[in-house]
Design a protein around this motif. Structure first.
Motif, PDB file in Angstrom:
ATOM      1  N   PHE A  84       0.795  -1.231   0.000  1.00 44.92           N
ATOM      2  CA  PHE A  84       0.000   0.000   0.000  1.00 44.92           C
ATOM      3  C   PHE A  84       0.828   1.281   0.000  1.00 44.92           C
ATOM      4  O   PHE A  84       0.250   2.373  -0.041  1.00 44.92           O
ATOM      5  N   ARG A  85       2.150   1.175   0.042  1.00 55.87           N
ATOM      6  CA  ARG A  85       3.014   2.364   0.035  1.00 55.87           C
ATOM      7  C   ARG A  85       2.538   3.350   1.102  1.00 55.87           C
ATOM      8  O   ARG A  85       2.283   4.526   0.839  1.00 55.87           O
ATOM      9  N   SER A  86       2.418   2.884   2.317  1.00 52.36           N
ATOM     10  CA  SER A  86       1.885   3.698   3.408  1.00 52.36           C
ATOM     11  C   SER A  86       2.487   3.220   4.722  1.00 52.36           C
ATOM     12  O   SER A  86       2.864   2.047   4.865  1.00 52.36           O
ATOM     13  N   LEU A  87       2.557   4.140   5.701  1.00 55.68           N
ATOM     14  CA  LEU A  87       2.986   3.779   7.051  1.00 55.68           C
ATOM     15  C   LEU A  87       1.811   3.502   7.960  1.00 55.68           C
ATOM     16  O   LEU A  87       1.813   2.546   8.742  1.00 55.68           O
ATOM     17  N   ASN A 145       9.789   5.367   0.126  1.00 51.61           N
ATOM     18  CA  ASN A 145       9.071   4.979  -1.089  1.00 51.61           C
ATOM     19  C   ASN A 145      10.052   4.546  -2.179  1.00 51.61           C
ATOM     20  O   ASN A 145       9.801   3.599  -2.923  1.00 51.61           O
ATOM     21  N   ARG A 146      11.191   5.257  -2.262  1.00 53.12           N
ATOM     22  CA  ARG A 146      12.202   4.887  -3.255  1.00 53.12           C
ATOM     23  C   ARG A 146      12.903   3.590  -2.881  1.00 53.12           C
ATOM     24  O   ARG A 146      13.308   2.818  -3.756  1.00 53.12           O
ATOM     25  N   ALA A 147      13.052   3.344  -1.573  1.00 52.93           N
ATOM     26  CA  ALA A 147      13.785   2.157  -1.122  1.00 52.93           C
ATOM     27  C   ALA A 147      12.967   0.876  -1.257  1.00 52.93           C
ATOM     28  O   ALA A 147      13.528  -0.204  -1.475  1.00 52.93           O
ATOM     29  N   LEU A 148      11.637   0.990  -1.136  1.00 54.84           N
ATOM     30  CA  LEU A 148      10.792  -0.204  -1.160  1.00 54.84           C
ATOM     31  C   LEU A 148      10.564  -0.671  -2.594  1.00 54.84           C
ATOM     32  O   LEU A 148      10.275   0.143  -3.475  1.00 54.84           O
ATOM     33  N   PRO A 149      10.654  -1.970  -2.853  1.00 53.11           N
ATOM     34  CA  PRO A 149      10.327  -2.485  -4.194  1.00 53.11           C
ATOM     35  C   PRO A 149       8.836  -2.343  -4.471  1.00 53.11           C
ATOM     36  O   PRO A 149       8.019  -2.323  -3.551  1.00 53.11           O
ATOM     37  N   ASN A 150       8.482  -2.257  -5.736  1.00 54.32           N
ATOM     38  CA  ASN A 150       7.083  -2.092  -6.119  1.00 54.32           C
ATOM     39  C   ASN A 150       6.421  -3.456  -6.275  1.00 54.32           C
ATOM     40  O   ASN A 150       6.771  -4.237  -7.149  1.00 54.32           O
ATOM     41  N   VAL A 151       5.459  -3.748  -5.397  1.00 56.31           N
ATOM     42  CA  VAL A 151       4.711  -5.004  -5.452  1.00 56.31           C
ATOM     43  C   VAL A 151       3.328  -4.677  -6.018  1.00 56.31           C
ATOM     44  O   VAL A 151       2.498  -4.090  -5.331  1.00 56.31           O
ATOM     45  N   ASP A 152       3.088  -5.047  -7.250  1.00 53.28           N
ATOM     46  CA  ASP A 152       1.859  -4.671  -7.954  1.00 53.28           C
ATOM     47  C   ASP A 152       0.777  -5.715  -7.684  1.00 53.28           C
ATOM     48  O   ASP A 152       0.456  -6.540  -8.534  1.00 53.28           O
ATOM     49  N   ILE A 153       0.181  -5.664  -6.490  1.00 51.53           N
ATOM     50  CA  ILE A 153      -0.808  -6.659  -6.107  1.00 51.53           C
ATOM     51  C   ILE A 153      -2.103  -6.497  -6.902  1.00 51.53           C
ATOM     52  O   ILE A 153      -2.705  -7.471  -7.345  1.00 51.53           O
ATOM     53  N   GLU A 154      -2.563  -5.281  -7.079  1.00 45.83           N
ATOM     54  CA  GLU A 154      -3.844  -5.070  -7.752  1.00 45.83           C
ATOM     55  C   GLU A 154      -3.708  -4.843  -9.259  1.00 45.83           C
ATOM     56  O   GLU A 154      -4.653  -4.443  -9.908  1.00 45.83           O
ATOM     57  N   GLY A 155      -2.522  -5.052  -9.792  1.00 42.79           N
ATOM     58  CA  GLY A 155      -2.366  -5.035 -11.239  1.00 42.79           C
ATOM     59  C   GLY A 155      -2.444  -3.671 -11.883  1.00 42.79           C
ATOM     60  O   GLY A 155      -2.943  -3.533 -13.004  1.00 42.79           O
TER      61      GLY A 155
END
Length: 733
Positions: A547-550, A708-718
């Motif tokens: 979710f790119r959120s804390l 946000n830049r450090a975390l890999p992008n996990v595209d769960i919802e496509g």
């Protein structure tokens, strides 16, 4: 991931005959392997490194005759004092001789020789020693033992064989099939199509069949506890149906938007399938993470259940698309099929004919209510969960004993008769092993140990020592005044160990089924906070990636803790304290089985993340596309409420079906999982989550730029898949 799954879904549909054939071949091969390679399951719970286990290992090495399983035959005369008569003594001798001649038995002890006769002369206990451990006793030997004393009973005496040798594998019968039936009804109501419901159920059953067959095939080389296959079946069924439900629901939505079946199933697997893979991965990680507590039987249980979940995920993203290809538009309700068939290529059917898009539905109305009265809703929900969690601090853990077995079972009858004649302590006797370097050292240590134990509070009696043939090892029987799962007995175990710790010239170890249960429970209790911290930390990290959120992950983790606390509280209130025990068919309240809390945390964690992703991902999607935080919350809840409700009801039905089993361990596991899913889905995810999300507003989606830049992008919802496909024109088939 979404693009890869999109291609996998389309490929599975195009080659649907091959995919179905391959899965059927896997099912048949696994079934044949299970039939030929299946080994016995273990009913004991060993714990390497504990004192009780070291004592058993020492006995097996130095005193093998005393390391086998034991049985206790409780004998009750027709009247007081009758055991002291010549006729009574003859009856006892007849029973002892019959027990000694049983297959697999080393010998039986006459109760008059060891003083195992009640003061009123009406009850006696015949100790029976088997040559092998309980798990190595054959069914024929166990049956012969259960039938001992038929001639004595014909004379009006009561004979009740009991002891650890009666431990067996829980049976799976027809009662838990009721849960599967309820799940099927929920699917029919949700889909409005027998084809969609039947196909989803068939898909899940094939996955469970493959998983369970593979597990039983491995049981020939891996020792499984008797509860491991039950847990695997329970969890495999529940997640298998749910995962197929998610993909089928998205596929139907895509069909109603005018997509061809191939394109619809590709996008369903690419989007909903991504959530399924993520949810399944969290369950697998949580279950496999049980290995970190370094408890072998728990590790095997976790890995067994994780294996069935893995199969469920693979079946959902491969076999389900193939079956959807065979079904075509028949997965839709009958009233919508003709509309879809007559629509122009790419033309949506229309929101007015699509129930999940109807913004006047319950999901949307509930979301509006929750977001409007968010503060009172949060306070009421927290208060309710807090009240449910009140019994949690009183939770006690133990391994079950015969006193909590089903009323009328052979083990329970023997336990009740023993307690009636001698007191509860005789059902949970302890064993003290004294091992010296030579026979003289052991002979010198035994009187010291006996005196120390006799001075310990809550000790009723210490039996005379049994010596190994070389005299180096002695076995003392210790009878507590209280029962095996009594808190005072637990204190006694520690007091005895403290008392004999300073004996010189010999190693003194305390063991026995009661001591093993206490050691297992204490080690599991110590591991529980560590495992809970691991799971909560994992949930925060995974949801931060998604979710790119804390704040969203922290909120989800706190909600999970609320679910766990309330579930523990209700389970303690019913199964330990006995409130409303009749409603679940519980005969005797007792401490919770020692591995239930840690298993519950692992399983509920995965399921909680499942519902969290399904609901909140739609909220995030709408927020990113321009909706306000409140509108996005209402939209996410409105679109997801129907499917999450169905998924939760299915989970509850499958888990709840196991409450009807007689085995108290399986009963408590099924109940705790069912009530945990209900609390997490309906109170936490569908009530507290939207209320908190609307309260946080835009701040819910804040994440520092560097993170946000450090975390890999996990595209769960496509999202990446939708960007790739947005310019494509679907072909109507």
């Amino acid at each position: 991931m979404a693009t890869l799954l999109y291609r996998l879904g389309r490929g599975a549909l195009r080659r649907r005959r091959l995919v179905v054939a391959l899965w059927l071949v896997v099912l048949v091969v696994a079934g044949l392997a299970a039939a030929t390679l299946r080994g016995p399951t273990a009913s004991n719970f060993t714990m390497p490194g504990t004192e009780s286990q070291r004592a058993l290992d020492l006995l097996a090495d130095q005193f093998p005759a005393a390391s086998g399983a034991t049985g206790t035959i409780a004998l009750k005369a027709p009247a007081d004092g009758q055991l002291a008569t010549p006729q009574g003594q003859a009856v006892v001798q007849e029973l002892v001789q019959e027990a000694s001649a049983l297959p697999g038995v080393v010998g039986a002890v006459n109760p008059f020789q060891v003083g195992a006769v009640s003061p009123n002369g009406r009850y006696a206990l015949v100790q029976v020693q088997f040559a092998t451990g309980g798990d190595d006793v054959t069914d024929e030997q166990r049956t012969a033992y259960e039938e001992v004393g038929a001639a004595v009973e014909a004379k009006g005496w009561q004979v009740a064989p009991g002891g650890e040798v009666l431990g067996g594998e829980p049976e799976i019968g027809s009662t838990e099939a009721l849960g599967v039936l309820v799940a099927a009804i929920v699917l029919i109501i949700t889909f409005g199509s027998l084809v969609a419901a039947g196909m989803t159920m068939l898909n899940a059953l094939i996955g469970v069949g493959v998983g369970m067959a593979g597990l039983f095939a491995l049981s020939g080389v891996i020792e499984l506890t008797s509860t491991a296959p039950i847990l695997a079946l329970m969890l495999g069924l529940a997640v298998g149906i749910d995962y197929s439900l998610f993909i089928t629901s998205r596929h139907r939505q895509n069909l109603l938007e005018g997509l061809s079946p191939e394109e619809a199933v590709g996008r369903a697997v690419g989007t909903a399938g991504s959530a399924v893979v993520f949810a399944g991965a969290t369950v697998v990680i949580a279950l496999a993470g049980l290995a970190v507590v370094n408890i072998p039987f728990l590790t095997v249980m976790g890995l067994a259940a994780a294996g069935t979940v893995t199969i469920a995920v693979l079946v959902a993203i491969t076999l389900q698309p193939a079956l959807l290809g065979f079904a075509g538009n028949r997965v839709l309700p009958r009233r919508l099929r003709s509309t879809v068939d007559s629509a122009a290529p790419g033309e949506p059917v229309g929101e007015e004919t699509l129930p999940v898009e109807d913004r006047s539905g319950f999901g949307f109305r509930w979301a509006r209510f929750v977001t409007r009265f968010r503060v009172p809703v949060i306070l009421v929900a927290l208060l309710g969960l807090g009240l449910l969690a009140l019994p949690t601090p009183d939770m006690r853990l133990a391994l079950p004993d015969a006193s909590t077995a089903t009323e009328g079972s052979p083990a329970r009858v023997a336990s009740d008769l023993t307690t009636e004649g001698f007191g509860p302590g005789f059902t949970g006797r302890l064993a003290v092993v004294v091992a010296g370097d030579d026979a003289q050292a052991t002979a010198a240590a035994v009187p010291q140990v006996t005196a120390m134990i006799q001075r310990t509070e809550n000790v009723l009696a210490v039996a005379p020592p049994q010596l190994s043939p070389d005299g180096r090892t002695a076995l003392l029987g210790v009878v507590p005044k209280t029962g095996p799962t009594d808190e005072a007995t637990e204190t006694l175990v520690h007091d005895v160990r403290d008392a004999v710790g300073g004996v010189q010239g010999a190693e003194v170890l305390l063991t026995g089924a009661t001591a093993i249960g206490i050691d297992v429970s204490e080690k599991l209790s110590d591991a529980l906070p560590i495992y809970l911290l691991l799971v909560v930390g994992l949930s925060v990290l995974l949801l931060m990636l998604v979710f790119r959120s804390l704040l969203v992950p922290l909120k989800a983790a706190l909600g999970f803790l609320l679910t766990v606390a309330a579930t523990f509280g209700i389970t303690v209130a019913i199964f330990q304290q006995g409130h409303l025990a009749d409603l679940v068919g519980l005969d005797t309240p007792a401490p919770l089985v020692s591995f239930l809390p840690i298993l519950l945390i692992g399983i509920l964690f995965g399921l909680a993340m499942d519902y969290e992703v399904f609901l909140v991902s739609r909220m995030r999607e709408d927020f990113v596309h321009g909706d306000t935080a409140r509108e996005a919350t209402i939209s996410g809840m409105g679109h997801g409420a129907r499917v999450v409700t169905a998924a939760a009801l299915i989970m509850m039905s499958v888990f709840g079906g196991f409450v009807f089993l007689e085995d108290p361990i399986i009963k408590s596991m099924g109940f705790a999982l069912a009530i945990g899913v209900a609390i997490d889905a309906f109170v936490v995810r569908m009530t507290i989550v939207p209320a908190v999300m609307s309260l946080l507003g835009d701040r819910a989606w804040w994440l520092p730029r560097w993170l946000n830049r450090a975390l890999p992008n996990v595209d769960i919802e496509g999202e990446g898949l939708r960007e790739h496909l947005e310019d494509r024109t679907p072909t109507h088939v």
